[in-house]
Design a protein around this motif. Structure first.
Motif, PDB file in Angstrom:
ATOM      1  N   VAL A 243       7.448  -7.934   0.428  1.00 44.35           N
ATOM      2  CA  VAL A 243       8.679  -8.026  -0.493  1.00 44.35           C
ATOM      3  C   VAL A 243       8.663  -6.682  -1.415  1.00 44.35           C
ATOM      4  O   VAL A 243       7.497  -5.839  -1.281  1.00 44.35           O
ATOM      5  CB  VAL A 243       8.614  -9.058  -1.471  1.00 44.35           C
ATOM      6  CG1 VAL A 243       9.050 -10.413  -0.693  1.00 44.35           C
ATOM      7  CG2 VAL A 243       7.390  -9.229  -2.312  1.00 44.35           C
ATOM      8  N   PRO A 244       9.677  -6.273  -1.958  1.00 43.96           N
ATOM      9  CA  PRO A 244       9.696  -5.194  -2.776  1.00 43.96           C
ATOM     10  C   PRO A 244       8.446  -4.975  -3.758  1.00 43.96           C
ATOM     11  O   PRO A 244       8.235  -6.148  -4.331  1.00 43.96           O
ATOM     12  CB  PRO A 244      11.043  -4.950  -3.116  1.00 43.96           C
ATOM     13  CG  PRO A 244      12.019  -5.816  -2.358  1.00 43.96           C
ATOM     14  CD  PRO A 244      11.097  -6.847  -1.947  1.00 43.96           C
ATOM     15  N   LEU A 245       8.173  -3.819  -4.265  1.00 41.98           N
ATOM     16  CA  LEU A 245       6.922  -3.672  -4.934  1.00 41.98           C
ATOM     17  C   LEU A 245       7.423  -4.418  -6.425  1.00 41.98           C
ATOM     18  O   LEU A 245       8.426  -3.870  -7.025  1.00 41.98           O
ATOM     19  CB  LEU A 245       6.653  -2.288  -5.222  1.00 41.98           C
ATOM     20  CG  LEU A 245       6.062  -1.501  -4.032  1.00 41.98           C
ATOM     21  CD1 LEU A 245       5.787   0.147  -4.271  1.00 41.98           C
ATOM     22  CD2 LEU A 245       4.701  -2.158  -3.385  1.00 41.98           C
ATOM     23  N   GLY A 246       6.465  -5.083  -6.716  1.00 42.49           N
ATOM     24  CA  GLY A 246       6.587  -5.835  -8.194  1.00 42.49           C
ATOM     25  C   GLY A 246       7.283  -7.230  -8.158  1.00 42.49           C
ATOM     26  O   GLY A 246       7.604  -7.572  -9.085  1.00 42.49           O
ATOM     27  N   THR A 247       7.604  -7.535  -7.004  1.00 39.98           N
ATOM     28  CA  THR A 247       8.350  -8.824  -6.744  1.00 39.98           C
ATOM     29  C   THR A 247       7.263  -9.663  -6.049  1.00 39.98           C
ATOM     30  O   THR A 247       7.811 -11.146  -5.992  1.00 39.98           O
ATOM     31  CB  THR A 247       9.603  -8.702  -6.047  1.00 39.98           C
ATOM     32  OG1 THR A 247       9.474  -8.393  -4.638  1.00 39.98           O
ATOM     33  CG2 THR A 247      10.668  -7.646  -6.616  1.00 39.98           C
ATOM     34  N   TRP A 267      -1.110  11.157   1.880  1.00 35.66           N
ATOM     35  CA  TRP A 267       0.137  10.417   2.072  1.00 35.66           C
ATOM     36  C   TRP A 267      -0.169   8.868   1.298  1.00 35.66           C
ATOM     37  O   TRP A 267      -1.010   8.584   1.871  1.00 35.66           O
ATOM     38  CB  TRP A 267       0.564  10.299   3.715  1.00 35.66           C
ATOM     39  CG  TRP A 267       1.012  11.751   4.188  1.00 35.66           C
ATOM     40  CD1 TRP A 267       0.393  12.291   5.086  1.00 35.66           C
ATOM     41  CD2 TRP A 267       2.241  12.219   3.880  1.00 35.66           C
ATOM     42  NE1 TRP A 267       1.375  13.391   5.335  1.00 35.66           N
ATOM     43  CE2 TRP A 267       2.328  13.301   4.791  1.00 35.66           C
ATOM     44  CE3 TRP A 267       3.467  11.788   3.227  1.00 35.66           C
ATOM     45  CZ2 TRP A 267       3.456  14.088   4.720  1.00 35.66           C
ATOM     46  CZ3 TRP A 267       4.722  12.446   2.992  1.00 35.66           C
ATOM     47  CH2 TRP A 267       4.711  13.749   3.683  1.00 35.66           C
ATOM     48  N   LEU A 268       0.968   8.419   0.604  1.00 38.71           N
ATOM     49  CA  LEU A 268       1.127   7.210   0.323  1.00 38.71           C
ATOM     50  C   LEU A 268       2.305   6.515   1.064  1.00 38.71           C
ATOM     51  O   LEU A 268       3.219   7.124   0.633  1.00 38.71           O
ATOM     52  CB  LEU A 268       1.002   7.087  -1.147  1.00 38.71           C
ATOM     53  CG  LEU A 268       1.092   5.660  -1.637  1.00 38.71           C
ATOM     54  CD1 LEU A 268       0.652   5.599  -3.161  1.00 38.71           C
ATOM     55  CD2 LEU A 268       2.495   4.896  -1.577  1.00 38.71           C
ATOM     56  N   VAL A 269       2.295   5.757   1.967  1.00 36.95           N
ATOM     57  CA  VAL A 269       3.165   5.259   2.929  1.00 36.95           C
ATOM     58  C   VAL A 269       3.568   4.008   2.223  1.00 36.95           C
ATOM     59  O   VAL A 269       2.972   3.123   2.249  1.00 36.95           O
ATOM     60  CB  VAL A 269       3.006   5.391   4.241  1.00 36.95           C
ATOM     61  CG1 VAL A 269       4.328   4.841   5.211  1.00 36.95           C
ATOM     62  CG2 VAL A 269       2.238   6.829   4.841  1.00 36.95           C
ATOM     63  N   VAL A 270       4.914   3.950   1.754  1.00 35.18           N
ATOM     64  CA  VAL A 270       5.541   2.582   1.382  1.00 35.18           C
ATOM     65  C   VAL A 270       5.732   1.889   2.659  1.00 35.18           C
ATOM     66  O   VAL A 270       6.647   2.430   3.540  1.00 35.18           O
ATOM     67  CB  VAL A 270       6.558   2.603   0.557  1.00 35.18           C
ATOM     68  CG1 VAL A 270       7.297   1.301  -0.055  1.00 35.18           C
ATOM     69  CG2 VAL A 270       6.285   3.246  -0.977  1.00 35.18           C
ATOM     70  N   GLU A 271       5.084   0.706   2.762  1.00 36.90           N
ATOM     71  CA  GLU A 271       5.707   0.046   4.066  1.00 36.90           C
ATOM     72  C   GLU A 271       5.834  -1.400   3.685  1.00 36.90           C
ATOM     73  O   GLU A 271       5.076  -2.167   3.274  1.00 36.90           O
ATOM     74  CB  GLU A 271       4.596  -0.018   4.967  1.00 36.90           C
ATOM     75  CG  GLU A 271       4.253   0.819   6.168  1.00 36.90           C
ATOM     76  CD  GLU A 271       3.474   0.538   7.217  1.00 36.90           C
ATOM     77  OE1 GLU A 271       3.441   1.313   8.298  1.00 36.90           O
ATOM     78  OE2 GLU A 271       2.620  -0.407   7.212  1.00 36.90           O
ATOM     79  N   GLN A 289      14.078  -0.309  -0.171  1.00 36.97           N
ATOM     80  CA  GLN A 289      13.209   0.734  -0.407  1.00 36.97           C
ATOM     81  C   GLN A 289      13.683   1.535  -1.674  1.00 36.97           C
ATOM     82  O   GLN A 289      12.705   2.284  -1.866  1.00 36.97           O
ATOM     83  CB  GLN A 289      13.586   1.704   0.926  1.00 36.97           C
ATOM     84  CG  GLN A 289      12.970   0.900   2.187  1.00 36.97           C
ATOM     85  CD  GLN A 289      11.879  -0.060   2.063  1.00 36.97           C
ATOM     86  OE1 GLN A 289      10.899   0.616   1.558  1.00 36.97           O
ATOM     87  NE2 GLN A 289      12.172  -1.524   2.238  1.00 36.97           N
ATOM     88  N   VAL A 290      14.968   1.491  -1.989  1.00 37.43           N
ATOM     89  CA  VAL A 290      15.218   2.067  -3.398  1.00 37.43           C
ATOM     90  C   VAL A 290      14.466   1.623  -4.377  1.00 37.43           C
ATOM     91  O   VAL A 290      13.902   2.156  -5.400  1.00 37.43           O
ATOM     92  CB  VAL A 290      16.701   1.830  -3.604  1.00 37.43           C
ATOM     93  CG1 VAL A 290      17.054   2.620  -5.048  1.00 37.43           C
ATOM     94  CG2 VAL A 290      17.526   2.967  -2.616  1.00 37.43           C
TER      95      VAL A 290
END
Length: 306
Positions: A243-247, A267-271, A289-290
């Motif tokens: 889920v989105p970061l922080g949720t 690299w820090l890849v948001v996946e 992703q936003v």
């Protein structure tokens, strides 16, 4: 310097088939959305999906992106199967080298992973009797070293992804890999939780070997349910474990502070691995992703490097 990237898998584009009735974005749409969400890099998705050679470089230029890396699945514990995949592996390294020409200061990191086995794929999180024996570990370590040597021929430095449903999944298996090889570690918060590890403890434990990051938030109850049912990884993705970061249940602030205090660079890849479903809200992957990029603002501001 840490540079932020996102990945096609956040939009459902990866090696798994889409759900019937779901249309996934193409290469230009993906690149456009990832750039618009505020990331400077993009993972490859399936090798060649973003194009090859000048087509790849032109796409990256138009969207202001660098190639961050990409998933390379290899049958590392099977000597014959590994040998049979080498032509395909060399082609993947040629692809990454084509992308590396554009941004030599932030080169892509081919992200190697073990292919696992039918038994591992049926048992996310591993379990008794599912780990490699000494011969299997010897074979895996030897093949990892060969893969690193081949990548070096293309001017590349691969990294290793501990991955759910493979032979390098649990903390003990990660320790064994690192003891037997010299390759760096792609640290993935979500896959570590599936493997029974704690992200903060893992960041401290392997700090000296982590050279690539995959960050995802998780709903641990969903993961636990899938693992308990031995339902397989597709259910992790279709049932919305990531889920989105922080949720979710990841302590994002503590994880980010640990990363920054460790001196990590790369690299820090948001996946946010997903398999989109019929009936999802229109535009949901991009909105997520936003949100993920916004969640990183306390540490990276509105720019994607620090």
């Amino acid at each position: 310097m840490i540079t932020l990237a996102n990945a096609p898998v956040s939009y459902g584009v990866f090696e798994m088939d889409a759900e019937e009735g779901v249309e996934l974005p193409g290469a230009d749409e993906l690149a456009s959305m990832i750039a618009a969400a505020g990331y400077r890099g993009i993972d490859s998705g399936p090798i060649g999906m973003l194009g090859r050679g000048e087509e790849l470089r032109d796409r990256l230029r138009r969207h202001g992106l660098a190639l961050a890396g990409g998933f390379v699945n290899l049958p590392l514990s099977d000597a014959d199967a590994f040998a049979a995949t080498l032509p395909e592996y060399r082609d993947a390294m040629a692809f990454f080298a084509e992308g590396a020409e554009l941004h030599p200061d932030t080169p892509p990191r081919p992200t190697l992973a073990d292919a696992g086995s039918d038994a591992r794929r049926a048992n996310p999180g591993g379990g008794a009797g599912l780990s490699l024996d000494a011969h299997g570990w010897d074979t895996l370590a030897r093949n990892v070293s060969s893969a690193v040597e081949i990548a070096a021929e293309y001017g590349l430095r691969p990294t290793f992804h501990h991955h759910a449903c493979t032979h390098v999944e649990t903390p003990d298996e990660i320790d064994e890999l690192l003891a037997r090889t010299e390759i760096g570690l792609t640290f993935d918060t979500g896959h570590l939780i599936i493997g029974g590890g704690d992200p903060l403890e893992g960041l401290r434990r392997w700090s000296g070997r982590i050279d690539h990051l995959h960050i995802k938030d998780v709903r641990t109850a969903v993961l636990a349910d899938v693992v308990a049912r031995k339902a397989g990884m597709r259910q992790v993705w279709t049932e919305g474990a990531f889920v989105p970061l922080g949720t979710g249940d990841l302590d994002v602030a503590a994880v980010m502070e640990q990363i920054l205090s460790s001196g990590f660079e790369g690299w820090l890849v948001v996946e946010q691995d997903v398999i989109p479903q019929v009936g999802d809200e229109p535009g949901q992957p991009q909105a997520h992703q936003v949100l993920n990029r916004d969640a990183l603002t306390p540490w990276f501001g509105t720019e994607s490097a620090a």
